[in-house]
Design an enzyme around this catalytic site. Structure first.
Site, short mmCIF file in Angstrom:
data_model
loop_
_atom_site.label_atom_id
_atom_site.label_comp_id
_atom_site.label_asym_id
_atom_site.label_seq_id
_atom_site.Cartn_x
_atom_site.Cartn_y
_atom_site.Cartn_z
N CYS A 21 44.54 31.57 26.22
CA CYS A 21 45.98 31.32 26.32
C CYS A 21 46.26 30.04 27.13
O CYS A 21 45.41 29.57 27.89
CB CYS A 21 46.69 32.52 26.96
SG CYS A 21 46.40 32.69 28.75
N CYS A 24 45.65 30.20 31.00
CA CYS A 24 44.23 30.19 31.36
C CYS A 24 43.63 28.81 31.15
O CYS A 24 42.74 28.38 31.90
CB CYS A 24 43.46 31.25 30.57
SG CYS A 24 43.61 32.92 31.26
N CYS A 109 44.72 36.73 24.68
CA CYS A 109 43.80 35.80 25.34
C CYS A 109 42.45 36.47 25.57
O CYS A 109 42.37 37.59 26.07
CB CYS A 109 44.39 35.34 26.66
SG CYS A 109 43.30 34.26 27.61
N CYS A 112 42.02 36.40 29.92
CA CYS A 112 42.86 37.24 30.79
C CYS A 112 43.31 38.53 30.14
O CYS A 112 43.96 39.36 30.79
CB CYS A 112 44.06 36.44 31.30
SG CYS A 112 45.33 36.12 30.05
N ASP A 344 47.06 73.78 77.31
CA ASP A 344 46.80 75.05 76.65
C ASP A 344 48.11 75.73 76.26
O ASP A 344 49.19 75.38 76.77
CB ASP A 344 45.99 75.98 77.57
CG ASP A 344 44.57 75.48 77.78
OD1 ASP A 344 44.09 74.71 76.92
OD2 ASP A 344 43.95 75.85 78.80
#
Length: 529
Positions: A21, A24, A109, A112, A344
């Site tokens: 793509c 990228c 793509c 990716c 306690d």
């Protein structure tokens, strides 16, 4: 201005041909400024196409009159045949001039897997924001985190080897660090969209986190060959469904030889049929902390729920009487209670009270005025006559450390009603007033041995003061090092605490009542009532 230059054309064309793509492609060309990534996807495709059209003798544009136009690829088609034998998802030019796969309107793509395609667009961001707004969290900023499938690392590695090899033919180099990280590019695009949609800034230090987890079942086996070649990198871990974590895959990719990778995985990677899926969109708020001091006036109230073998012994506890109100108001999922020591069930805590802190996990409401916190404190105090709270306030996680630091060096003051088996006079107990900084050795008491390790602990009784009551009773005020077992110091615990009040007086002594008069920890800060 289009970010690629003439020297990027060879790489851009190579990657485009093999199913990568535009965003990228920018990453592999080292485009490290944000603006180009933020352009709408279709606009990016068209701009990239125009950029590649300008190369002479590479692309021939034949325009018929009237349109539509057709673009005939020459060298591009040859590269497809030479570099890929995939057959599916290859690029073509359709009538409107945009690029698509032969199998769908939008090719996916091969690097990716669609992350920098449809998952960067406004429609997807709006869907995430709708979920955020419906979650009911209160926030003034947010941190956005994403989790990508680990096979993206393998695919990026394959694309890098391809580009590196082609650039090497031109005596150029491309290091792995020259590629813009996928997560960086994704955030460049999505952060402004989130801020615009939600009206709050993105802040890496925000306690409110929106996380999106992506998966891609179609390519989940992309990583598996690494397990055979680098088995040392993939070891089972707790809370991990698969050994193929991002960290493990990254480690293996750093280790594997290039020739071994080429033998096992296609370069360029195959084009997938579908984009990633969104496994989950989650909202979570980091814990907030509330601190204060509590007084306990009951001799039948434990500090924390008293449950033995799954059976509840007493109906409530200090922890619950305070925390139940906080859970409701902060709309938190759960809480963790801590304090400076504990008393306690039959011991009262008087004076300024005992410091405590409560961690409220995943609170949906987090913003309160000091007046609202004051009203919350009043509500807690009105709800029970067994406890009272003071100095209630919001604190930081770091501040809680003040309550615990140097715990054994702190001191605590007690008052105890003592019984003796022999009759005593006032003069028989006065010698205790003169004892200062008495060191005692305490073996882990029998009554707590089931939950504490066996050990001998040295503690200091700083001073004692006696008040005679009658022939068999006196009241003892004492200041001790924190962590001293007072009951055992009185009766001796069958000789496990030495010396003790009984041994000092040479008679049997026991404790009938015990009160904590002060816990000398200067935290949290006192507030005006």
């Amino acid at each position: 201005m289009f970010p690629l230059t003439e020297e990027n054309k060879h790489v851009a064309r190579l990657l485009l041909n093999t199913g990568t793509c535009p965003r990228c492609i920018f990453r592999f060309c080292g485009v490290d400024f944000h603006a180009p990534y933020k352009l709408p996807y279709e606009e990016l495709l068209n701009e990239l196409w125009k950029f590649l059209e300008t190369e002479k003798d590479e692309l021939i544009l034949e325009v018929t009159n009237p349109p539509p136009k057709k673009i005939r690829l020459q060298e591009l088609e040859d590269r497809i045949d030479n570099l890929n034998q995939n057959g599916e998802g290859r690029l073509s030019v359709i009538e409107d001039g945009s690029i698509a796969s032969k199998n769908s309107n939008l090719y996916v793509c091969n690097v990716c897997l669609g992350i920098l395609q449809e998952f960067c667009e406004k429609d997807f961001i709006k869907k995430v924001c709708q979920k955020v707004e419906a979650s009911g969290f209160e926030f003034t900023n947010l941190v956005f985190s994403v989790s990508f499938p680990p096979q993206l690392l393998v695919r990026e590695h394959a694309a890098w080897l391809l580009v590196k090899q082609e650039m090497g033919k031109q005596s150029l180099s491309l290091g792995r660090n020259d590629i813009v990280q996928l997560k960086e590019a994704y955030k460049w695009i999505t952060h402004p969209l989130f801020s615009e949609e939600l009206g709050v800034p993105i802040d890496g230090k925000s306690l409110f986190e929106v996380s999106v987890v992506f998966a891609h079942p179609e390519t989940v086996e992309d990583c598996h060959f690494l397990g055979a070649i680098c088995p040392d990198c993939f070891k089972p871990a707790k809370n991990k469904q698969s050994v193929f974590t991002r960290m493990a895959v990254m480690k293996a990719l750093n280790k594997i030889k290039e020739e071994d990778f080429h033998k096992q995985f296609p370069c360029p990677p195959n084009s997938p049929k579908a984009v990633c899926t969104v496994l989950e969109i989650e909202c979570a708020h980091g814990a907030v902390f509330v601190a204060g001091r509590y007084n306990k006036y009951s001799r039948s109230l434990p500090q924390t729920p008293w449950i033995i073998d799954g059976e509840r012994k007493l109906e409530s506890s200090v922890e619950e009487l305070i925390s139940d109100h906080l859970l409701t108001v902060f709309k938190a999922e759960s809480f963790n209670f801590s304090s400076s020591g504990r008393e306690d069930v039959d011991v009262r805590t008087l004076g300024n009270g005992r410091p405590f802190a409560i961690e409220l996990v995943n609170p949906h409401r987090v913003h309160f005025t000091s007046q609202e916190i004051k009203e919350l404190q009043q509500k807690i105090n009105k709800s029970s006559n067994k406890i009272q709270v003071r100095d209630l306030q919001l604190v930081t996680r770091e501040a809680i450390g003040h309550m615990k630091e140097g715990e054994e060096e702190k001191t605590k003051t007690y008052s105890a009603l003592i019984w003796t088996n022999k009759a005593i006079q006032k003069k028989d107990i006065e010698f205790l007033n003169d004892i200062k900084d008495l060191k005692i050795d305490q073996k882990t008491p029998l009554r707590v041995l089931h939950r504490r390790p066996l050990a001998v602990r040295t503690r200091v009784i700083h001073f004692m003061e006696t008040h005679y009551v009658d022939a068999h009773h006196f009241r003892l005020y004492l200041k001790t090092q924190a962590g001293t077992y007072i009951k055992e110091f009185v009766h001796g615990d069958f000789g496990r605490t030495k010396p003790n009040i009984g041994s000092l007086m040479n008679m049997t002594a026991d404790i009938l009542e015990l009160d904590v008069e002060s816990v000398d920890v200067d935290w949290p800060p006192a507030l005006d009532d």
